[in-house]
Design a protein around this motif. Structure first.
Motif, PDB file in Angstrom:
ATOM      1  N   ALA A  42      12.237 -26.350 -26.000  1.00 49.05           N
ATOM      2  CA  ALA A  42      12.215 -27.798 -26.208  1.00 49.05           C
ATOM      3  C   ALA A  42      11.018 -28.261 -27.030  1.00 49.05           C
ATOM      4  O   ALA A  42      11.004 -29.390 -27.532  1.00 49.05           O
ATOM      5  N   ASN A  43      10.027 -27.388 -27.181  1.00 49.97           N
ATOM      6  CA  ASN A  43       8.780 -27.771 -27.858  1.00 49.97           C
ATOM      7  C   ASN A  43       8.336 -26.709 -28.864  1.00 49.97           C
ATOM      8  O   ASN A  43       7.142 -26.560 -29.129  1.00 49.97           O
ATOM      9  N   ALA A  44       9.275 -25.993 -29.449  1.00 47.81           N
ATOM     10  CA  ALA A  44       8.939 -24.831 -30.271  1.00 47.81           C
ATOM     11  C   ALA A  44       7.991 -25.161 -31.416  1.00 47.81           C
ATOM     12  O   ALA A  44       7.118 -24.357 -31.769  1.00 47.81           O
ATOM     13  N   ALA A  45       8.128 -26.337 -31.996  1.00 44.85           N
ATOM     14  CA  ALA A  45       7.262 -26.705 -33.117  1.00 44.85           C
ATOM     15  C   ALA A  45       5.823 -26.915 -32.687  1.00 44.85           C
ATOM     16  O   ALA A  45       4.908 -26.891 -33.525  1.00 44.85           O
ATOM     17  N   LYS A  46       5.606 -27.115 -31.389  1.00 42.30           N
ATOM     18  CA  LYS A  46       4.265 -27.359 -30.859  1.00 42.30           C
ATOM     19  C   LYS A  46       3.687 -26.132 -30.156  1.00 42.30           C
ATOM     20  O   LYS A  46       2.618 -26.219 -29.547  1.00 42.30           O
ATOM     21  N   VAL A  47       4.392 -24.994 -30.224  1.00 39.48           N
ATOM     22  CA  VAL A  47       3.940 -23.784 -29.531  1.00 39.48           C
ATOM     23  C   VAL A  47       3.707 -22.671 -30.543  1.00 39.48           C
ATOM     24  O   VAL A  47       4.643 -22.195 -31.191  1.00 39.48           O
ATOM     25  N   ASP A  48       2.458 -22.276 -30.692  1.00 36.96           N
ATOM     26  CA  ASP A  48       2.118 -21.126 -31.535  1.00 36.96           C
ATOM     27  C   ASP A  48       2.598 -19.839 -30.886  1.00 36.96           C
ATOM     28  O   ASP A  48       3.096 -18.930 -31.549  1.00 36.96           O
ATOM     29  N   GLY A  49       2.426 -19.757 -29.567  1.00 35.92           N
ATOM     30  CA  GLY A  49       2.821 -18.554 -28.851  1.00 35.92           C
ATOM     31  C   GLY A  49       2.541 -18.714 -27.377  1.00 35.92           C
ATOM     32  O   GLY A  49       2.075 -19.758 -26.920  1.00 35.92           O
ATOM     33  N   ILE A  50       2.822 -17.664 -26.628  1.00 35.35           N
ATOM     34  CA  ILE A  50       2.545 -17.659 -25.201  1.00 35.35           C
ATOM     35  C   ILE A  50       1.891 -16.344 -24.816  1.00 35.35           C
ATOM     36  O   ILE A  50       2.298 -15.277 -25.272  1.00 35.35           O
ATOM     37  N   LYS A  51       0.861 -16.460 -24.011  1.00 39.02           N
ATOM     38  CA  LYS A  51       0.215 -15.297 -23.409  1.00 39.02           C
ATOM     39  C   LYS A  51       0.717 -15.204 -21.975  1.00 39.02           C
ATOM     40  O   LYS A  51       0.588 -16.159 -21.210  1.00 39.02           O
ATOM     41  N   ILE A  52       1.326 -14.068 -21.622  1.00 39.67           N
ATOM     42  CA  ILE A  52       1.719 -13.896 -20.233  1.00 39.67           C
ATOM     43  C   ILE A  52       0.880 -12.794 -19.614  1.00 39.67           C
ATOM     44  O   ILE A  52       0.629 -11.751 -20.212  1.00 39.67           O
ATOM     45  N   ALA A  71      11.032  -8.395 -22.087  1.00 38.42           N
ATOM     46  CA  ALA A  71      12.224  -9.211 -21.880  1.00 38.42           C
ATOM     47  C   ALA A  71      12.007 -10.632 -22.381  1.00 38.42           C
ATOM     48  O   ALA A  71      12.893 -11.217 -23.029  1.00 38.42           O
ATOM     49  N   MET A  72      10.843 -11.194 -22.110  1.00 33.75           N
ATOM     50  CA  MET A  72      10.563 -12.552 -22.569  1.00 33.75           C
ATOM     51  C   MET A  72      10.352 -12.591 -24.077  1.00 33.75           C
ATOM     52  O   MET A  72      10.809 -13.525 -24.757  1.00 33.75           O
ATOM     53  N   ARG A  73       9.676 -11.587 -24.598  1.00 36.50           N
ATOM     54  CA  ARG A  73       9.408 -11.522 -26.036  1.00 36.50           C
ATOM     55  C   ARG A  73      10.706 -11.563 -26.837  1.00 36.50           C
ATOM     56  O   ARG A  73      10.803 -12.216 -27.877  1.00 36.50           O
ATOM     57  N   ARG A  74      11.716 -10.890 -26.359  1.00 32.67           N
ATOM     58  CA  ARG A  74      12.992 -10.829 -27.064  1.00 32.67           C
ATOM     59  C   ARG A  74      13.740 -12.161 -27.046  1.00 32.67           C
ATOM     60  O   ARG A  74      14.656 -12.363 -27.842  1.00 32.67           O
ATOM     61  N   ARG A  75      13.338 -13.066 -26.159  1.00 33.44           N
ATOM     62  CA  ARG A  75      14.044 -14.350 -26.015  1.00 33.44           C
ATOM     63  C   ARG A  75      13.274 -15.518 -26.620  1.00 33.44           C
ATOM     64  O   ARG A  75      13.758 -16.657 -26.572  1.00 33.44           O
ATOM     65  N   LEU A  76      12.114 -15.276 -27.196  1.00 32.59           N
ATOM     66  CA  LEU A  76      11.324 -16.370 -27.755  1.00 32.59           C
ATOM     67  C   LEU A  76      11.990 -16.937 -29.011  1.00 32.59           C
ATOM     68  O   LEU A  76      12.574 -16.188 -29.805  1.00 32.59           O
ATOM     69  N   PRO A  77      11.871 -18.229 -29.230  1.00 25.19           N
ATOM     70  CA  PRO A  77      12.388 -18.810 -30.478  1.00 25.19           C
ATOM     71  C   PRO A  77      11.680 -18.210 -31.694  1.00 25.19           C
ATOM     72  O   PRO A  77      10.532 -17.766 -31.615  1.00 25.19           O
ATOM     73  N   GLU A  78      12.374 -18.224 -32.805  1.00 20.50           N
ATOM     74  CA  GLU A  78      11.773 -17.700 -34.034  1.00 20.50           C
ATOM     75  C   GLU A  78      10.487 -18.461 -34.351  1.00 20.50           C
ATOM     76  O   GLU A  78      10.442 -19.692 -34.280  1.00 20.50           O
TER      77      GLU A  78
END
Length: 386
Positions: free
Chosen positions: A218-228, A238-245
């Protein structure tokens, strides 16, 4: 010979010889992975302060360590949990640290991102979601006012009052919408902070991942990435494969980082790691080798550091900072083994002795004589006399 007397698991003493490791040097080839090191802070041991209560920081040594990381090619992840955020480091001191570090980074063109959370807001049952949003916005505005990129840290206050994924969606939608540049999200698992159990609205990591991915989508344009930081390679992949482009995965897995950064046929992770603080030299060699396609040299540099990292981050994982600072002391980045909140006492003497052994095996001591002298001093304080 760089020898030191260390305790063993069977309550005996042994003479251990510390091996010499290579001197950390920057690589020649540009890295193919973005790599942030979450950096620790150096306490001021001579300050007239209460160590368990006050944030007395040695600013000269703290900033010098960040220059060390930048010199090797790393970005600095500032004011994160490695800096004892919420475990000895309060928000006013964190903001002072962010201002100082961002100023140095901007002056010399270095990469930096900074933690913004809600830690100035004490968790309480009478808090509202609007209170959490206001707290996040307060810190995000302060970070962006310095010119820094935001790392949106997990909120203990939100975890305490959220009733389900919809509350997380509401908070993150609002906070991300107000940022000037895309943020890095941080999903810090309960092994790092028990107060964050059930983050994203579920104690089940699979369900929590679905909720987190909904927020990102919902906020892909505002997310550079995620650290888990869940210490599970399977969950990260599993999460990496589902991230938006265009949204990056930054590994926070201090157990499995060589495999995750190297990647597989479906992709790879960038890195934002606390373990990069003490293994910066080895990590720089590994990332430089990966950039030239030398996978053998990559594994040769990284693989020996994994047993050390698994030891430093062993349960209770939240006390990993003790090992990080102990290694900084052994390698001469600070002149003492004193921490904010008195957390030099958070690990056992045997745990510290094994850090010496594993650090030696990983080639982390370019000056083994210095490391031996300092290890002996730390052992002596704890009753191990040579």
């Amino acid at each position: 010979m760089a020898r030191v007397i260390l305790p063993t698991a069977d309550r005996h003493l042994e003479t251990f010889e510390i091996a010499a490791g290579p001197t950390p040097t920057p690589g020649a080839a540009p890295w193919t992975r973005t790599a942030y090191a979450a950096a620790h802070v150096v306490a001021d041991p001579l300050a007239d302060a209460s160590p368990w209560l006050d944030c007395a920081v040695d600013w000269d040594r703290t900033l010098a360590f960040r220059r060390h990381l930048w010199s090797l090619g790393f970005g600095v992840a500032e004011a994160m949990d490695t800096a004892q955020r919420g475990m000895g480091m309060d928000w006013p001191t964190s903001l002072d640290l962010i201002r100082r570090s961002v100023a140095e980074a901007k002056a010399d063109g270095h990469l930096i991102a900074c933690g913004a959370g809600t830690d100035h807001l004490a968790p309480a049952p009478d808090l509202s979601i609007d209170d959490v949003i206001a707290a996040y916005e307060h810190q995000c505005e302060a970070v962006e006012a310095t010119g820094g990129r935001v790392i949106l840290m997990a909120s203990r206050a939100l975890a305490a009052i959220a009733r389900g994924p919809e509350d997380y969606q509401r908070v993150y939608d609002r906070v991300l919408s107000g940022l000037a540049q895309p943020a890095i999200l941080h999903w810090l698992g309960e092994m790092f902070d028990p107060a964050l159990k059930g983050y994203w609205g579920s104690a089940d990591h699979a369900a929590a991942m679905d909720a987190c991915l909904d927020v990102i989508a919902a906020n892909a344009a505002k997310v550079d990435g995620i650290k888990i930081s869940l210490l599970s390679a399977e969950k990260e992949v599993a999460m990496r494969r589902r991230l938006p482009e265009g949204v990056r995965m930054y590994t926070g897995d201090d157990f499995n980082y060589p495999d995750l950064i190297e990647g597989d046929a479906t992709g790879f992770s960038h890195a934002l790691l606390g373990i990069f603080d003490p293994i910066a030299g080895a990590a720089a060699r590994a990332l430089s080798a990966l950039a030239t396609g030398d996978r053998a040299a990559y594994r040769a540099a990284f693989d020996p550091t994994v047993p050390l990292s698994r030891h430093v981050f062993q349960a209770p994982t939240r006390f990993y900072k003790t090992g990080v600072v102990f290694l900084a002391y052994l390698n001469g980045h600070q002149d003492h083994f004193t921490m904010l909140g008195g957390q030099e006492s958070a690990r056992s003497t045997l745990h510290l002795a094994d850090i010496v052994r594993l650090g030696s095996a990983a080639g982390l001591f370019p000056d083994p004589d210095l490391a031996a002298r300092r290890a002996a001093a730390a052992m002596a304080v704890r009753g191990v006399a040579g």
